[in-house]
Design an enzyme around this catalytic site. Structure first.
Site, PDB file in Angstrom:
ATOM      1  N   GLY A   1       6.053   7.169  -5.901  1.00 40.67           N
ATOM      2  CA  GLY A   1       5.813   5.752  -5.592  1.00 40.67           C
ATOM      3  C   GLY A   1       5.087   5.068  -6.737  1.00 40.67           C
ATOM      4  O   GLY A   1       5.488   3.997  -7.212  1.00 40.67           O
ATOM      5  N   HIS A   2       4.010   5.711  -7.200  1.00 42.15           N
ATOM      6  CA  HIS A   2       3.269   5.160  -8.337  1.00 42.15           C
ATOM      7  C   HIS A   2       4.170   5.060  -9.573  1.00 42.15           C
ATOM      8  O   HIS A   2       4.162   4.063 -10.292  1.00 42.15           O
ATOM      9  CB  HIS A   2       2.080   6.058  -8.698  1.00 42.15           C
ATOM     10  CG  HIS A   2       1.016   6.139  -7.646  1.00 42.15           C
ATOM     11  ND1 HIS A   2       0.759   7.275  -6.929  1.00 42.15           N
ATOM     12  CD2 HIS A   2       0.121   5.214  -7.193  1.00 42.15           C
ATOM     13  CE1 HIS A   2      -0.252   7.062  -6.098  1.00 42.15           C
ATOM     14  NE2 HIS A   2      -0.655   5.823  -6.235  1.00 42.15           N
TER      15      HIS A   2
ATOM     16  N   MET B   1      -5.227   4.147  -7.704  1.00 41.84           N
ATOM     17  CA  MET B   1      -6.375   5.039  -7.508  1.00 41.84           C
ATOM     18  C   MET B   1      -6.015   6.471  -7.929  1.00 41.84           C
ATOM     19  O   MET B   1      -6.738   7.411  -7.598  1.00 41.84           O
ATOM     20  CB  MET B   1      -6.841   5.002  -6.050  1.00 41.84           C
ATOM     21  CG  MET B   1      -7.325   3.611  -5.641  1.00 41.84           C
ATOM     22  SD  MET B   1      -8.498   3.640  -4.287  1.00 41.84           S
ATOM     23  CE  MET B   1      -7.511   4.352  -2.995  1.00 41.84           C
TER      24      MET B   1
ATOM     25  N   PHE C   1      -1.000  10.669  -8.695  1.00 42.72           N
ATOM     26  CA  PHE C   1       0.310  10.025  -8.723  1.00 42.72           C
ATOM     27  C   PHE C   1       1.404  10.795  -8.005  1.00 42.72           C
ATOM     28  O   PHE C   1       1.495  12.013  -8.070  1.00 42.72           O
ATOM     29  CB  PHE C   1       0.743   9.792 -10.180  1.00 42.72           C
ATOM     30  CG  PHE C   1      -0.082   8.753 -10.897  1.00 42.72           C
ATOM     31  CD1 PHE C   1      -0.777   7.784 -10.181  1.00 42.72           C
ATOM     32  CD2 PHE C   1      -0.172   8.745 -12.282  1.00 42.72           C
ATOM     33  CE1 PHE C   1      -1.540   6.826 -10.826  1.00 42.72           C
ATOM     34  CE2 PHE C   1      -0.934   7.793 -12.937  1.00 42.72           C
ATOM     35  CZ  PHE C   1      -1.624   6.841 -12.208  1.00 42.72           C
ATOM     36  N   HIS C   2       2.248  10.012  -7.334  1.00 43.78           N
ATOM     37  CA  HIS C   2       3.492  10.511  -6.738  1.00 43.78           C
ATOM     38  C   HIS C   2       4.595   9.577  -7.225  1.00 43.78           C
ATOM     39  O   HIS C   2       4.339   8.622  -7.978  1.00 43.78           O
ATOM     40  CB  HIS C   2       3.379  10.567  -5.217  1.00 43.78           C
ATOM     41  CG  HIS C   2       2.873   9.293  -4.596  1.00 43.78           C
ATOM     42  ND1 HIS C   2       3.575   8.111  -4.624  1.00 43.78           N
ATOM     43  CD2 HIS C   2       1.706   9.013  -3.953  1.00 43.78           C
ATOM     44  CE1 HIS C   2       2.891   7.171  -4.012  1.00 43.78           C
ATOM     45  NE2 HIS C   2       1.742   7.677  -3.596  1.00 43.78           N
TER      46      HIS C   2
ATOM     47  N   MET D   1       5.700   7.880   0.686  1.00 48.30           N
ATOM     48  CA  MET D   1       4.826   8.650  -0.207  1.00 48.30           C
ATOM     49  C   MET D   1       3.433   8.048  -0.208  1.00 48.30           C
ATOM     50  O   MET D   1       3.275   6.824  -0.195  1.00 48.30           O
ATOM     51  CB  MET D   1       5.398   8.656  -1.613  1.00 48.30           C
ATOM     52  CG  MET D   1       6.649   9.484  -1.694  1.00 48.30           C
ATOM     53  SD  MET D   1       7.101   9.758  -3.404  1.00 48.30           S
ATOM     54  CE  MET D   1       8.610  10.686  -3.152  1.00 48.30           C
ATOM     55  N   SER D   2       2.443   8.908  -0.192  1.00 50.73           N
ATOM     56  CA  SER D   2       1.047   8.467  -0.200  1.00 50.73           C
ATOM     57  C   SER D   2       0.193   9.598  -0.738  1.00 50.73           C
ATOM     58  O   SER D   2       0.456  10.772  -0.447  1.00 50.73           O
ATOM     59  CB  SER D   2       0.606   8.124   1.234  1.00 50.73           C
ATOM     60  OG  SER D   2      -0.806   8.058   1.302  1.00 50.73           O
TER      61      SER D   2
ATOM     62  N   ASP E   1       1.749  -0.920   0.882  1.00 49.56           N
ATOM     63  CA  ASP E   1       0.492  -1.557   1.283  1.00 49.56           C
ATOM     64  C   ASP E   1       0.764  -3.055   1.372  1.00 49.56           C
ATOM     65  O   ASP E   1       0.280  -3.847   0.559  1.00 49.56           O
ATOM     66  CB  ASP E   1      -0.588  -1.243   0.248  1.00 49.56           C
ATOM     67  CG  ASP E   1      -0.816   0.253   0.120  1.00 49.56           C
ATOM     68  OD1 ASP E   1      -1.636   0.782   0.855  1.00 49.56           O
ATOM     69  OD2 ASP E   1      -0.132   0.886  -0.705  1.00 49.56           O
TER      70      ASP E   1
END
Ligand code: AMP
Length: 285
Positions: free
Chosen positions: A36-37, A30, A33-34, A184-185, A150
């Site tokens: 994690g992505h 979605m 970006f951080h 991270m989120s 998730d």
């Protein structure tokens, strides 16, 4: 990196790549970006010849009182970051192109969605599975990469893939954390400095549970109680759930046996955060 906005163009591009013998990996996101992505994209690169990302804030997975309108977005920054990581194609559709007025189909996984996040977000996973099914049909990946942050989403999408014989291999990537442990989120950007500090209780409570298990506490009751007490001892927190459950069925379990998922959702101020870890009797740390 090529940016594609139209589903048909994405499909034709993916089909041509498949015909030329390339292995395709898709990382659905979605945006905003951080690390994690970006880690998902790096993992995708290791598994495939061509990495495709999708950036789509999917309205159907948000409840009526949720943060769809305020969800953080930075398309320009995201495209730059993905390009630097070496992503080949970014699929960025519009909402009306994904859900025209005539749209009326739903992909729904039954039991695994009735626990954890499915209780406070009843339509969420139908939104996720429906959009992921569409993205799989549009981007035609051999491999799809999802984050274990998730965890229930990864489990539910894996269930859909198996149940519907989708020819996609699911790859899960361990949760990427800030140096102080916070998962991270994109939603971390909603936290003010005091809430940000308090949000560390999620990871600290998972660490506490791991310690208790290492010291021989396997019962759900005492583990969940200890986790809840730690979280509620921190300011601005409100617990949505703390559950010990089976990592595939998502059903509650009485004790840690084999690999067991400890999953939690906590509101810190107005921001709902989730985190999880796998517990097992023979992992000491
Ligand atoms: P989102 O953009 O939040 O929908 O996330 C897109 C993908 O990135 C999902 O598969 C998430 O599980 C994954 N993801 C989000 N945060 C993290 C993280 N901290 N570590 C690993 N994967 C993540």
């Amino acid at each position: 990196m090529k940016v594609i906005h139209i589903a048909e163009e994405m499909q034709q591009t993916a089909e041509a790549l498949r015909l030329s013998g390339k292995i395709l990996a898709l990382v659905p996101t979605m945006g905003f970006f951080h690390e994690g992505h970006l880690e998902l994209m790096r993992v995708a690169k290791r598994h495939a010849d061509v990495v495709i990302i999708s950036i789509f804030v999917n309205p159907t997975q948000f409840g009526p009182k949720e943060d769809l309108n305020t969800y953080p977005r930075d398309l320009e920054g995201d495209l730059l970051k993905a390009d630097q990581v070496g992503v080949d194609l970014a699929f960025v559709p519009s909402v009306p192109s994904m859900y025209p007025e005539s749209f009326q189909t739903k992909v729904s996984v039954e039991r695994a969605t009735k626990h954890l996040c499915g209780i406070s977000r009843p339509a969420h996973f139908d939104g996720v599975t429906t959009v992921v099914a569409k993205l799989f049909n549009i981007a035609k990946p051999h491999i799809a990469v999802f984050g274990q942050k998730d965890f229930q989403q990864l489990t539910v999408v894996s269930r859909m893939v198996q149940d519907l014989n989708m020819d996609v291999r699911m790859v899960g990537v361990p949760t990427v954390r800030e140096p102080d442990g916070l998962a991270m989120s994109s939603r971390n950007s909603f936290l003010n400095p005091e809430e940000r500090k308090s949000a560390l209780c999620l990871k600290r409570s998972l660490d506490l549970a791991r310690d208790l298990v290492a010291r021989g506490e396997f019962q759900a009751g005492p583990l969940i109680k200890a986790v809840k007490e730690l979280i509620l001892g921190c300011p601005f927190t409100e617990i949505d759930y703390v559950n010990l459950c089976h990592p595939v069925s998502m059903e509650d379990v009485e004790r840690v046996e084999g690999e067991t998922l400890l999953a939690l959702a906590v509101r810190v101020g107005k921001t709902r955060l989730i985190d999880n870890c796998l517990l097992s009797r023979d992992v000491k740390n």
